[in-house]
Design a protein around this motif. Structure first.
Motif, PDB file in Angstrom:
ATOM      1  N   ALA A 611      37.420  43.384  28.825  1.00 32.92           N
ATOM      2  CA  ALA A 611      38.493  42.908  27.950  1.00 32.92           C
ATOM      3  C   ALA A 611      38.876  41.490  28.341  1.00 32.92           C
ATOM      4  CB  ALA A 611      39.716  43.820  28.047  1.00 32.92           C
ATOM      5  N   ALA A 612      39.293  40.719  27.350  1.00 30.52           N
ATOM      6  CA  ALA A 612      39.794  39.372  27.580  1.00 30.52           C
ATOM      7  C   ALA A 612      41.150  39.447  28.287  1.00 30.52           C
ATOM      8  CB  ALA A 612      39.907  38.650  26.235  1.00 30.52           C
ATOM      9  N   PRO A 613      41.705  38.325  28.722  1.00 30.82           N
ATOM     10  CA  PRO A 613      42.963  38.364  29.478  1.00 30.82           C
ATOM     11  C   PRO A 613      44.074  39.167  28.808  1.00 30.82           C
ATOM     12  CG  PRO A 613      42.012  36.183  29.640  1.00 30.82           C
ATOM     13  CD  PRO A 613      41.137  36.959  28.687  1.00 30.82           C
ATOM     14  N   LEU A 614      44.204  39.075  27.498  1.00 25.09           N
ATOM     15  CA  LEU A 614      45.281  39.805  26.832  1.00 25.09           C
ATOM     16  C   LEU A 614      45.054  41.314  26.833  1.00 25.09           C
ATOM     17  CD1 LEU A 614      46.134  37.549  23.746  1.00 25.09           C
ATOM     18  CD2 LEU A 614      47.216  37.614  25.996  1.00 25.09           C
ATOM     19  N   GLY A 615      43.836  41.756  27.155  1.00 26.32           N
ATOM     20  CA  GLY A 615      43.550  43.176  27.251  1.00 26.32           C
ATOM     21  C   GLY A 615      43.786  43.743  28.630  1.00 26.32           C
ATOM     22  N   GLN A 616      44.137  42.879  29.592  1.00 27.70           N
ATOM     23  CA  GLN A 616      44.391  43.315  30.960  1.00 27.70           C
ATOM     24  C   GLN A 616      45.890  43.552  31.154  1.00 27.70           C
ATOM     25  OE1 GLN A 616      41.633  43.663  32.890  1.00 27.70           O
ATOM     26  NE2 GLN A 616      40.272  42.751  31.359  1.00 27.70           N
ATOM     27  N   ASN A 617      46.270  43.941  32.355  1.00 29.24           N
ATOM     28  CA  ASN A 617      47.680  44.107  32.667  1.00 29.24           C
ATOM     29  C   ASN A 617      48.399  42.783  32.435  1.00 29.24           C
ATOM     30  OD1 ASN A 617      50.130  44.971  33.636  1.00 29.24           O
ATOM     31  ND2 ASN A 617      49.578  44.780  35.796  1.00 29.24           N
ATOM     32  N   SER A 618      49.451  42.816  31.609  1.00 30.50           N
ATOM     33  CA  SER A 618      50.100  41.579  31.156  1.00 30.50           C
ATOM     34  C   SER A 618      51.251  41.145  32.046  1.00 30.50           C
ATOM     35  CB  SER A 618      50.591  41.748  29.719  1.00 30.50           C
ATOM     36  OG  SER A 618      51.468  42.862  29.632  1.00 30.50           O
ATOM     37  N   GLN A 619      51.422  41.769  33.203  1.00 32.50           N
ATOM     38  CA  GLN A 619      52.402  41.336  34.194  1.00 32.50           C
ATOM     39  C   GLN A 619      53.810  41.252  33.622  1.00 32.50           C
ATOM     40  OE1 GLN A 619      50.816  37.700  35.783  1.00 32.50           O
ATOM     41  NE2 GLN A 619      49.041  38.694  36.704  1.00 32.50           N
ATOM     42  N   GLY A 620      54.185  42.289  32.880  1.00 40.82           N
ATOM     43  CA  GLY A 620      55.553  42.372  32.399  1.00 40.82           C
ATOM     44  C   GLY A 620      55.743  42.017  30.947  1.00 40.82           C
ATOM     45  N   VAL A 621      54.777  41.352  30.321  1.00 43.19           N
ATOM     46  CA  VAL A 621      54.898  41.046  28.898  1.00 43.19           C
ATOM     47  C   VAL A 621      54.958  42.348  28.097  1.00 43.19           C
ATOM     48  CG1 VAL A 621      53.771  39.954  26.920  1.00 43.19           C
ATOM     49  CG2 VAL A 621      53.767  38.821  29.148  1.00 43.19           C
ATOM     50  N   GLN A 678      26.808  45.953  42.553  1.00 45.04           N
ATOM     51  CA  GLN A 678      27.127  45.528  41.193  1.00 45.04           C
ATOM     52  C   GLN A 678      27.462  44.041  41.144  1.00 45.04           C
ATOM     53  OE1 GLN A 678      30.126  48.419  39.674  1.00 45.04           O
ATOM     54  NE2 GLN A 678      29.296  49.805  41.251  1.00 45.04           N
ATOM     55  N   LEU A 679      26.826  43.343  40.221  1.00 42.92           N
ATOM     56  CA  LEU A 679      27.036  41.914  40.007  1.00 42.92           C
ATOM     57  C   LEU A 679      27.800  41.715  38.702  1.00 42.92           C
ATOM     58  CD1 LEU A 679      26.443  38.851  40.526  1.00 42.92           C
ATOM     59  CD2 LEU A 679      24.263  39.207  39.317  1.00 42.92           C
ATOM     60  N   TYR A 680      28.935  41.032  38.777  1.00 42.02           N
ATOM     61  CA  TYR A 680      29.781  40.779  37.611  1.00 42.02           C
ATOM     62  C   TYR A 680      29.890  39.281  37.364  1.00 42.02           C
ATOM     63  CZ  TYR A 680      31.366  45.637  37.941  1.00 42.02           C
ATOM     64  OH  TYR A 680      31.414  47.001  37.964  1.00 42.02           O
ATOM     65  N   PHE A 681      30.253  38.926  36.124  1.00 38.73           N
ATOM     66  CA  PHE A 681      30.491  37.522  35.804  1.00 38.73           C
ATOM     67  C   PHE A 681      31.708  37.407  34.905  1.00 38.73           C
ATOM     68  CE2 PHE A 681      28.431  38.804  31.931  1.00 38.73           C
ATOM     69  CZ  PHE A 681      28.847  37.923  30.944  1.00 38.73           C
ATOM     70  N   GLY A 682      32.275  36.216  34.893  1.00 37.48           N
ATOM     71  CA  GLY A 682      33.369  35.884  33.995  1.00 37.48           C
ATOM     72  C   GLY A 682      33.250  34.448  33.555  1.00 37.48           C
ATOM     73  N   VAL A 692      37.395  39.049  31.074  1.00 31.97           N
ATOM     74  CA  VAL A 692      37.728  38.550  32.408  1.00 31.97           C
ATOM     75  C   VAL A 692      36.564  38.775  33.360  1.00 31.97           C
ATOM     76  CG1 VAL A 692      39.257  38.899  34.393  1.00 31.97           C
ATOM     77  CG2 VAL A 692      40.201  38.854  32.066  1.00 31.97           C
ATOM     78  N   ARG A 693      35.965  39.961  33.269  1.00 40.77           N
ATOM     79  CA  ARG A 693      34.754  40.242  34.041  1.00 40.77           C
ATOM     80  C   ARG A 693      33.911  41.257  33.302  1.00 40.77           C
ATOM     81  NH1 ARG A 693      38.802  42.347  36.961  1.00 40.77           N
ATOM     82  NH2 ARG A 693      38.829  40.499  38.287  1.00 40.77           N
ATOM     83  N   GLN A 694      32.615  41.155  33.497  1.00 37.51           N
ATOM     84  CA  GLN A 694      31.678  42.057  32.838  1.00 37.51           C
ATOM     85  C   GLN A 694      30.457  42.220  33.726  1.00 37.51           C
ATOM     86  OE1 GLN A 694      30.887  41.052  28.753  1.00 37.51           O
ATOM     87  NE2 GLN A 694      29.206  42.512  28.539  1.00 37.51           N
ATOM     88  N   LEU A 695      29.908  43.430  33.751  1.00 33.14           N
ATOM     89  CA  LEU A 695      28.740  43.700  34.577  1.00 33.14           C
ATOM     90  C   LEU A 695      27.555  42.872  34.097  1.00 33.14           C
ATOM     91  CD1 LEU A 695      27.744  45.611  36.921  1.00 33.14           C
ATOM     92  CD2 LEU A 695      26.782  47.022  35.094  1.00 33.14           C
ATOM     93  N   LEU A 696      26.922  42.184  35.044  1.00 37.26           N
ATOM     94  CA  LEU A 696      25.726  41.410  34.744  1.00 37.26           C
ATOM     95  C   LEU A 696      24.470  42.187  35.130  1.00 37.26           C
ATOM     96  CD1 LEU A 696      24.921  38.583  33.689  1.00 37.26           C
ATOM     97  CD2 LEU A 696      25.008  37.782  36.046  1.00 37.26           C
TER      98      LEU A 696
END
Length: 775
Positions: A611-621, A678-682, A692-696
């Motif tokens: 998920a893109a940043p808005l799909g992650q924990n929004s830190q209170g938003v 596991q290798l991830y990229f962003g 934000v991160r995805q398995l490569l």
């Protein structure tokens, strides 16, 4: 009809294309159309068990009797073995008779392709029930899944079957969907690599594999079966399509099946964009597209994009859907539509050519052809069972362990084995296993081995073989809410030294279970009164090992902290009980990893870790935190593995170049381990919002106690491609973050690489695989 007409199409010295064109040129319209349908003959005992699926009678209104259906030939035969409990000899007799009748009823003696389901093994009576697809994902072991698929294919081929309707490549977007158990998980790379391995294995045995469901089926609104799919095209292009493209290009799959759900209003069975533009023109697919059962009828009766079955058939074949399943309906009208200039004969020929090509390649036009069937084949051989055991063992995931596991059989003391999964072997199998798919409709006790047809030791059986002092209480059922016996289970736990609580799902079809096709759920709380059972056992203070055997992940946040250990299994098949006992007692190492995250709470489901940043924990938003309790890729060992020495071959990478990325893993414990590195990229900045991160890539690494191994991943810039603002696939210059670790939530090693050059369009074939080298 007498002797069949012979010609160049029977001459094996000619090319496939020459043979097909010679035959196509001799066929009448009716003979051509006959190759694009199927027949599903329901035996009397099958009909007495009720409909196979909801609305079956309405969808089958145009079905003809077998003798009338085959007058000019037949394209497919639907599930001769798979819909009623017949022995191999009984099924073989039926298949031979039907093939002989079909060959005698058409001028050229062309037989039909026989297809069957094969998602958890060959869906036939007394055939081996392997772990379901979500369990394949948990193995992170393509070689093992290819070996399993080859075994399935050999059994199918030995009974005269030519095509298997598997694997499922849907990317899970909401775990409440009932068919999550049939998927390989939430990550397109894991799905793609394992599905490609399955395709290679099945087709190595001469059985055509079928990718399904193209496309977007698992992303339905509200996680309801057949519900509409409303997603942006970029998500479809970059996430949903990826595993299909990989299995097509890398696995050379022979067939694809459409999805039922509409995509932003467009029915896939009538989508030229999906079935022709993408599949054939962009990806170069040469095989057949087969209809998911009754999906041509759906165009009229459900999607309402066709006024009648004639229009439905015309829309489907024009879009590129070649074969109507499970029986011929609207496609029977195609000859008349060509004569009336409502359909070009070239469109009809296009699909017939694809079917005949498959039949020629299968050797079905050779003089004297008849079904090759080994009536002595053992569909549940010792070799099959041993393979099923290995897949089950590698699929079990140790989520938590405070040191309680592994159990020492000589010192385990009194063990209370509790919960509804403990002594019910049906809970080990998915909805497309023959016992749950077919035998569950018959009265209890009708068939041997507790009514499931094959020997299947339960968890309780397996633990009693290994432990001296075992008591058992079910506590509650799975499907219904009934807490009357929870107190008895809690008392048994209180009197024990250790409690093993088994909870989860019972797979079924269309509401007859808690997981499976048409068994969608409103939230991710454990079904029935199982949450209350776990709470009652934990309240006793007895150390508790929680075992979840399910078709989807369930929310464990309310109980995880109080459990001594937690093991997750995804319908591990007929050897699942012994495999679980092996893991609990340390006879094997826990090596499974989560192919989908386990949520903390039953509501507010994440859409997956990608998920893109808005799909992650929004830190209170927002007050809702989608962070999973246990992330994708998570799984523990009985040993300790450490990661060191992140290395990048170069700090820069051309937008059309490649680079090696490596790390070293060390087993610092006293037991062997199989670590999934596991290798991830962003993409740090891009013209559209990126994950934000995805398995490569990933690599399964076997480590002896004290051993170290270096894992090197070869990464091509194509793997960073995405659909830009204008939906063109591009590789864009900029900083790419890289991480290596044991899960999406635990990435101890990090680095970055700078993609340099001009933005590059990625057209046509591309690099889809990131291979690993281990030394």
């Amino acid at each position: 009809m007498g002797q069949p007409e012979t010609g160049p199409w029977n001459d094996a010295s000619l090319s496939v294309d020459q043979r097909v064109e010679a035959l196509l040129g001799r066929m009448t319209l009716e003979e051509k159309v006959s190759q694009l349908g199927s027949h599903w003959e329901m035996r009397q005992e099958e009909e007495s068990q009720g409909e196979v699926a909801p609305m079956e009678e309405a969808m089958s209104s145009g079905k003809l009797p077998f003798a009338e259906e085959i007058l000019n030939g037949e394209g497919h035969l639907t599930r001769t073995y798979g819909t009623t409990p017949v022995s191999v000899a009984e099924g073989a007799k039926d298949l031979r008779e039907r093939q002989a009748a079909i060959m005698a009823s058409n001028r050229f003696g062309i037989p039909a392709i026989a297809h069957e389901e094969c998602l958890t093994g060959y869906t036939a009576y007394q055939a081996t029930v392997y772990p379901t697809s979500l369990a394949w994902g948990a193995t992170f072991n393509p070689e093992l899944i290819q070996e399993m698929a080859a075994a399935i294919g050999r059994d199918m081929g030995a009974t005269g079957v030519h095509q298997g309707l598997a694997p499922v490549l849907d990317v899970v977007r909401d775990p409440r969907w009932g068919r999550v158990e049939e998927t390989i998980g939430e990550d397109p790379y894991v799905i793609g690599t394992l599905a490609t391995a399955y395709v290679r294995g099945l087709q190595s045995a001469g059985v055509i594999a079928t990718l399904k469901h193209f496309a977007g089926y698992a992303a339905s609104r509200g996680a309801r079966n057949h519900a509409p799919v409303h997603m942006g095209r970029r998500e479809l292009l970059d996430l949903i399509f990826f595993p299909f493209e990989m299995a097509l290009r890398e696995g050379q799959v022979g067939s694809v099946m459409n999805s039922y759900s509409d995509l932003d209003g467009e029915a896939p069975a009538a989508s030229k964009w999906l079935l022709t533009d993408v599949l054939r023109q962009e990806w170069g697919f040469q095989g057949t597209v087969v209809a998911d059962y009754w999906s041509v009828a759906f165009l009229e009766k459900m999607h309402r994009v066709a006024a009648d079955q004639e229009e439905a058939a015309r829309l489907a074949i024009s879009a590129g859907l070649d074969i109507e399943l499970p029986h011929t309906g609207g496609y029977r009208t195609l000859a008349a539509q060509v004569r009336e200039d409502r359909l070009e004969e070239a469109v009809l020929d296009r699909s017939v050519r694809r079917v005949l090509t498959q039949k020629v390649k299968l050797g079905m036009l050779e003089p004297g052809w008849e079904p090759e069937i080994d009536e002595a084949v053992d569909l549940d051989s010792d070799a099959n069972r041993a393979l099923a055991r290995r897949v089950a063992q590698q699929s079990l995931v140790l989520l938590k362990n405070n040191g309680t596991l592994p159990l020492d059989p000589s010192a385990a003391g009194r063990v209370a084995v509790l919960g509804p999964s403990a002594d019910d072997p049906r809970t080990m199998m998915g909805c497309y296993s023959f016992p749950n798919h077919v035998l569950a409709k018959y009265p209890a006790g009708t068939f041997p081995h507790k009514g499931i047809g094959v020997p299947m030791p339960s968890i309780l059986d397996a633990l009693r073989e290994r432990l001296s002092h075992v008591t058992h209480e079910a506590g509650c059922p799975i499907v219904e809410y009934d807490d009357a016996n929870i107190a008895g289970a809690a008392n048994a736990a209180a009197e024990a030294d250790l409690a093993v609580v088994t909870v989860g799902d019972l797979a079924g079809m269309f509401g007859a279970g808690t997981s499976g096709e048409g068994c969608d759920v409103e939230d991710l709380k454990l079904p029935g009164a199982q949450q209350e059972l776990v709470e009652a056992v934990l309240a006793t203070g007895t150390p508790t090992v929680l075992v979840v055997i399910s078709g989807r992940p369930y929310a464990l946040g309310e109980v995880a902290d109080r459990c001594a250990a937690i093991v997750q299994g995804f319908f591990p098949g007929e050897e699942g009980g012994p495999a679980l006992a092996d893991l609990l007692t340390g006879a094997v190492e826990p090596t499974g990893r989560l192919p989908i995250g386990v949520p903390a709470r039953p509501g507010g489901q994440p859409t997956g870790y990608i998920a893109a940043p808005l799909g992650q924990n929004s830190q209170g938003v927002s007050n809702l935190d989608p962070t999973p309790l246990y992330p994708f890729g998570h799984g523990l060992s009985y040993s300790a593995v450490h990661y060191t020495d992140f290395q990048l071959e170069s700090a820069e990478l051309a937008v059309d170049g490649s680079v090696n990325v490596s790390a070293t893993v060390h087993n610092t414990g006293r037991r062997p381990a199989a670590e999934v590195v596991q290798l991830y990229f962003g993409d740090r900045h891009a013209q559209v919002a990126r994950p934000v991160r995805q398995l490569l890539s990933y690599a399964r690494v076997e480590l002896a106690p004290g051993a170290s191994k270096k894992v090197t991943f070869w990464v091509h810039a194509d793997r960073f491609a995405f659909s830009g603002v204008d939906y063109t696939r591009i590789v864009e210059p900029g900083i790419i973050d890289l991480w290596i670790g044991p899960s999406a939530g635990d990435l101890p090693l990090a680095g970055e690489i700078n993609l340099v050059g001009e933005t590059r369009r990625v057209n046509g074939p591309r690099i889809l695989v990131t291979p690993a080298h281990i030394i």
